[in-house]
Write a protein that holds these residues in place. Structure first.
Motif, mmCIF file in Angstrom:
data_model
loop_
_atom_site.group_PDB
_atom_site.id
_atom_site.type_symbol
_atom_site.label_atom_id
_atom_site.label_comp_id
_atom_site.label_asym_id
_atom_site.label_seq_id
_atom_site.Cartn_x
_atom_site.Cartn_y
_atom_site.Cartn_z
ATOM 1 N N THR A 197 0.775 -1.245 0.000
ATOM 2 C CA THR A 197 0.000 0.000 0.000
ATOM 3 C C THR A 197 0.803 1.290 0.000
ATOM 4 N N ALA A 198 2.060 1.250 0.395
ATOM 5 C CA ALA A 198 2.804 2.510 0.572
ATOM 6 C C ALA A 198 2.876 3.316 -0.724
ATOM 7 N N ASP A 199 3.242 2.655 -1.818
ATOM 8 C CA ASP A 199 3.387 3.370 -3.089
ATOM 9 C C ASP A 199 2.027 3.733 -3.684
ATOM 10 N N THR A 200 1.033 2.861 -3.495
ATOM 11 C CA THR A 200 -0.292 3.191 -4.032
ATOM 12 C C THR A 200 -0.911 4.359 -3.265
ATOM 13 N N PHE A 201 -0.536 4.533 -1.999
ATOM 14 C CA PHE A 201 -1.010 5.706 -1.265
ATOM 15 C C PHE A 201 -0.427 6.982 -1.864
ATOM 16 N N VAL A 202 0.844 6.934 -2.236
ATOM 17 C CA VAL A 202 1.446 8.103 -2.893
ATOM 18 C C VAL A 202 0.644 8.452 -4.143
ATOM 19 N N LYS A 203 0.344 7.450 -4.959
ATOM 20 C CA LYS A 203 -0.456 7.695 -6.167
ATOM 21 C C LYS A 203 -1.812 8.292 -5.807
ATOM 22 N N ILE B 104 -0.617 -3.803 15.082
ATOM 23 C CA ILE B 104 -0.228 -3.746 13.669
ATOM 24 C C ILE B 104 1.159 -3.136 13.608
ATOM 25 N N ILE B 105 2.077 -3.822 12.923
ATOM 26 C CA ILE B 105 3.432 -3.299 12.775
ATOM 27 C C ILE B 105 3.832 -3.433 11.310
ATOM 28 N N SER B 106 4.056 -2.287 10.656
ATOM 29 C CA SER B 106 4.081 -2.295 9.194
ATOM 30 C C SER B 106 5.055 -1.282 8.608
ATOM 31 N N ALA B 107 5.520 -1.628 7.403
ATOM 32 C CA ALA B 107 6.315 -0.678 6.617
ATOM 33 C C ALA B 107 5.416 0.278 5.842
ATOM 34 N N GLY B 108 4.098 0.004 5.830
ATOM 35 C CA GLY B 108 3.152 0.958 5.261
ATOM 36 C C GLY B 108 3.104 2.205 6.130
ATOM 37 N N TYR B 109 2.374 3.215 5.689
ATOM 38 C CA TYR B 109 2.396 4.493 6.391
ATOM 39 C C TYR B 109 1.328 4.562 7.484
ATOM 40 N N GLU B 110 1.767 5.039 8.619
ATOM 41 C CA GLU B 110 0.930 5.114 9.804
ATOM 42 C C GLU B 110 -0.338 5.930 9.567
ATOM 43 N N CYS B 111 -0.238 6.978 8.751
ATOM 44 C CA CYS B 111 -1.349 7.919 8.597
ATOM 45 C C CYS B 111 -2.623 7.243 8.116
ATOM 46 N N ILE C 218 2.039 0.558 14.808
ATOM 47 C CA ILE C 218 3.435 0.993 14.697
ATOM 48 C C ILE C 218 3.804 0.851 13.229
ATOM 49 N N ALA C 219 4.061 1.951 12.574
ATOM 50 C CA ALA C 219 4.257 1.892 11.125
ATOM 51 C C ALA C 219 5.224 2.979 10.671
ATOM 52 N N SER C 220 5.581 2.905 9.404
ATOM 53 C CA SER C 220 6.444 3.933 8.833
ATOM 54 C C SER C 220 5.731 5.274 8.877
ATOM 55 N N ARG C 221 6.524 6.344 8.967
ATOM 56 C CA ARG C 221 5.946 7.689 9.042
ATOM 57 C C ARG C 221 6.545 8.589 7.973
#
Length: 226
Positions: free
Chosen positions: A25-31, A117-124, A141-144
């Protein structure tokens, strides 16, 4: 194969991308954040084409594409990104939740079990996702994303990949590392082997070939999200 145990689980650790939802999801969130910026969106698709081409040709990725994609958010206001995060969190809850994973979590979840939840996806956006699923998530707990004066800097403040997840758990939830604490972990990625190794019960979800081979050798349950 399923675990059958009368032991009460104290903690369930949940990866997000490919585990609770059926894609990264991280890159698709950017899109998702760029839909009102045609120039930036064009740059996104150019990067995506190049990344896909590397995969097709079997060429090692020359850069960390996640960190390149996030640069497309530079100077976008934090308030706007938070608005998009709310919409994106609802969108993926409705359209991309992995029902098999959620069903298996409910089977082993008890009243006093802590869910993290602990993820490399974005916390927001993961924060908003956690509000819409029928589980009481105790911590995310996720990437920010990084912000300077309420605008995205185009950088990642913390990127929780691999062993970094275990390191931050040791700080925020020290009891997880205690031998007296009974834990289960769900993940789709071999990069989460450090997280799986510190857990008593391991569930892998739609894994790649490396993690699937390990799971079969060790007789860990393999769930199919897609």
């Amino acid at each position: 194969m399923e675990y059958v145990t009368e032991r009460k689980l104290d903690v369930i650790l949940l990866d997000f991308c490919g585990t609770l939802v059926d894609h990264q999801t991280a890159d698709t969130f950017v899109k998702f954040c760029l839909d009102e910026s045609p120039v930036r969106l064009t740059c996104y698709y150019a990067l995506y084409f190049f990344q896909t081409l590397c995969g097709v040709l079997g060429i090692p990725e020359p850069v960390n594409f996640k960190h390149v994609y996030v640069r497309l958010l530079k100077n976008i206001e934090k308030e706007y990104i938070e608005q998009k995060a709310r919409k994106f969190g609802f969108h993926i809850t409705k359209n991309s939740s992995c029902k098999v994973t959620l069903e298996n979590i409910r089977k082993i979840n008890k009243k006093d079990t802590t869910l993290i939840i602990i993820s490399a996806g974005y916390e927001c956006y993961i924060n908003y996702f956690s509000e819409h699923i029928d589980l009481d998530i105790d911590d995310v707990i996720a990437s920010r994303l990084s912000y300077v004066e309420n605008r995205c800097s185009g950088e990642i403040e913390r990127d929780l990949i691999g062993k970094k997840k275990v390191d931050i758990l040791a700080v925020k939830h020290r009891s997880v590392m205690d031998e007296a604490t009974t834990t289960a972990a769900f993940s789709d990625s071999a990069s989460d082997l450090p997280l799986l190794k510190v857990s008593d019960y391991k569930y892998v979800v739609s894994p790649g070939s490396v993690l699937e081979n390990i799971a079969r050798q060790k007789n860990w349950p393999v769930l199919r999200c897609r």
